[in-house]
Design an enzyme around this catalytic site. Structure first.
Site, short mmCIF file in Angstrom:
data_model
loop_
_atom_site.label_atom_id
_atom_site.label_comp_id
_atom_site.label_asym_id
_atom_site.label_seq_id
_atom_site.Cartn_x
_atom_site.Cartn_y
_atom_site.Cartn_z
N LYS A 170 -8.46 -1.39 5.51
CA LYS A 170 -7.26 -0.56 5.36
C LYS A 170 -7.62 0.92 5.25
O LYS A 170 -7.04 1.77 5.91
CB LYS A 170 -6.44 -0.98 4.13
CG LYS A 170 -5.04 -0.43 4.15
CD LYS A 170 -4.50 -0.16 2.78
CE LYS A 170 -5.00 1.18 2.28
NZ LYS A 170 -4.56 1.48 0.93
N ASP B 31 -0.87 -1.71 4.09
CA ASP B 31 -0.94 -1.70 2.63
C ASP B 31 0.17 -2.60 2.10
O ASP B 31 0.86 -3.28 2.86
CB ASP B 31 -0.84 -0.27 2.08
CG ASP B 31 0.54 0.33 2.29
OD1 ASP B 31 1.41 -0.33 2.89
OD2 ASP B 31 0.77 1.46 1.84
#
Ligand code: SF4
Length: 217
Positions: free
Chosen positions: A123, A141
């Protein structure tokens, strides 16, 4: 020929884009390295709190070499206001040392190199690639994961599955923008505990209402 579900998803993306025309990251940074540090600090911490911390931190320490020679306890004291600060401190210092020694103090622009840095997962790498390098990748996220599933953009059960679905439907040139639109919608309207469905302009297109219509037929 595109199917109906694909068309609805494209409608949702268009609506999202129109809803948040100024969508961009709320993290404050002055360089790609500072963006990387800010994203590392943002795990389990709000962007607002990260900005509070980095506004002083980036005055004192600017480049990888400034962080590379710190003791982890000293940096931990500076970033104490965000969660997991001991680990974050160790990882930022180790990452800074690698950047200084291996990459001439520059942040590499490829996934493999980024993900090999301590404390940098998929991420974080995607956020840096997306924002700093303009790559068409989708960081997933907690907001992006939740909203994508609620809206029916993805039925993926893991961030990796949602990322794959979004990559398939979001045009490359929209990837950065849609990422931030989903985050803003998650922060302000489609909140985790009590989504404000009554105020949501996407409600007609939202999966739960589409399901309700199908159920009534
Ligand atoms: S209608 Fe409700 S669940 Fe659907 S996107 Fe809007 S706020 Fe979220």
């Amino acid at each position: 020929m595109k199917n109906n579900s694909f068309t609805v998803k494209q409608e949702i993306l268009k609506e999202l884009g129109g809803l948040y025309p100024e969508a961009r990251t709320e993290l404050e940074y002055g360089s790609t390295f500072q963006l990387l540090v800010a994203v590392m600090l943002s795990a389990q911490c709000t962007d607002r709190q990260v900005n509070r911390i980095t506004s002083g931190l980036f005055q004192k320490y600017v480049k990888p070499e400034d962080f590379a020679h710190l003791e982890w306890e000293d940096l931990a004291g500076e970033i104490k206001g965000c969660g997991l600060y001991r680990n974050k401190s160790r990882n930022i210092i180790k990452t800074s040392r690698i950047l200084e020694e291996k990459y001439h103090s520059r942040v590499p622009g490829d996934r493999e190199a980024l993900e090999s840095l301590p404390g940098v997962g998929r991420k974080t790498a995607n956020v840096v690639l997306n924002i700093a390098f303009g790559r068409p990748v989708m960081p997933v996220d907690t907001h992006v994961f939740r909203i994508s599933r609620r809206l029916g953009l993805s039925a993926g059960k893991t961030p990796a599955a949602v990322e794959k679905d979004l990559q398939a439907i979001v045009p490359p040139e929209w990837m950065g923008k849609i990422h931030h639109c989903l985050i803003l919608h998650g922060r302000h309207i489609c909140r985790a505990r009590s989504p404000l469905c009554g105020k949501c302009t996407l409600s007609v297109l939202c999966l739960k209402n589409r399901m309700a219509v199908v159920g009534e037929q």
